[in-house]
Write a protein that holds these residues in place. Sequence first.
Motif, PDB file in Angstrom:
ATOM      1  N   CYS A  50      -9.025  18.959 -19.280  1.00 52.85           N
ATOM      2  CA  CYS A  50      -8.057  17.914 -18.957  1.00 52.85           C
ATOM      3  C   CYS A  50      -7.896  17.372 -17.293  1.00 52.85           C
ATOM      4  N   TYR A  51      -7.952  18.485 -16.835  1.00 56.65           N
ATOM      5  CA  TYR A  51      -7.901  18.262 -15.337  1.00 56.65           C
ATOM      6  C   TYR A  51      -9.009  17.430 -14.773  1.00 56.65           C
ATOM      7  N   VAL A  52     -10.323  17.955 -15.119  1.00 55.72           N
ATOM      8  CA  VAL A  52     -11.527  17.427 -14.875  1.00 55.72           C
ATOM      9  C   VAL A  52     -11.462  15.626 -15.273  1.00 55.72           C
ATOM     10  N   ILE A  53     -11.039  15.727 -16.750  1.00 55.67           N
ATOM     11  CA  ILE A  53     -10.870  14.118 -16.998  1.00 55.67           C
ATOM     12  C   ILE A  53     -10.030  13.368 -16.110  1.00 55.67           C
ATOM     13  N   ALA A  54      -8.844  13.964 -15.985  1.00 49.59           N
ATOM     14  CA  ALA A  54      -7.624  13.428 -14.876  1.00 49.59           C
ATOM     15  C   ALA A  54      -8.405  12.995 -13.504  1.00 49.59           C
ATOM     16  N   ALA A  55      -9.037  13.891 -12.909  1.00 50.39           N
ATOM     17  CA  ALA A  55      -9.566  13.724 -11.806  1.00 50.39           C
ATOM     18  C   ALA A  55     -10.553  12.624 -11.738  1.00 50.39           C
ATOM     19  N   LEU A  56     -11.409  12.382 -12.764  1.00 53.69           N
ATOM     20  CA  LEU A  56     -12.443  11.538 -12.739  1.00 53.69           C
ATOM     21  C   LEU A  56     -11.778  10.099 -13.185  1.00 53.69           C
ATOM     22  N   ARG A  57     -10.695  10.202 -14.030  1.00 52.15           N
ATOM     23  CA  ARG A  57     -10.148   8.896 -14.447  1.00 52.15           C
ATOM     24  C   ARG A  57      -9.557   8.226 -13.275  1.00 52.15           C
TER      25      ARG A  57
END
Length: 233
Positions: A50-57
């Motif tokens: 979830c953290y990786v997705i938020a950072a990329l989003r």
Amino acid sequence: MSSHNQVGTWVRRGSLAAGIAFTATAEYELARRLGAKPPIAVMLPLALDCYVIAALRWFRAFDIFLSLALMCAAQVAAHALEAGVIKVSLDLVTVVSLLVPISLWRTHALARQTPRDATPPATVPPVQLPSTDFPEGSKSPEPVILERTDEQDADGTPELPPGTQQDALPPIGDTPSEPVLITSSDVAARAGVDPSTVRSWVANGRLTVQGKTDRGRNLFDPVELDQLLGVQS
């Protein structure tokens, strides 16, 4: 152009899905090797992903680097345990235990920094122009009308009273004052002649034009007129 954008979107989605599927398995096994129960072990890959997705989003450079670094740390630890390179230790347990709190903190920080929470810019109120409407029963200001004078120039255009065209300012200091120029109607009045006579004096060179008004009328020096009248008398 639209097909190119669609291809790029699906490439990004496929890459993200493949990366999460690969890393989540190792992260789950890492949590299990450290003693977590199956339902709890799932929380480690879920928090990191979830953290990786938020950072990329929301594409924050710092969070992209940090999220991938946490994911890489979990991958290295999981594969090192699987290969028997390292064993379970207090240091390893401490590092893995910190991965979830850090991911939780940064994911919520990213969500609070999204443009949707930004305060809209203040709008400047429109400038109110004074109203030109007058109260009922009142009269609007009447325009100022300049009265015509009886004296007219040689070309028949109304003239202002003598001496009002070129009123000289008071002299400053020792600056010599210049004579006040007069119009052709003034010349005719002072000499007691017809305006046509004034035009003949100008044509014969007996009277010199010293300037022009804003409307192009001739101006004369009263001193020169007095000299001319003295010669005639």
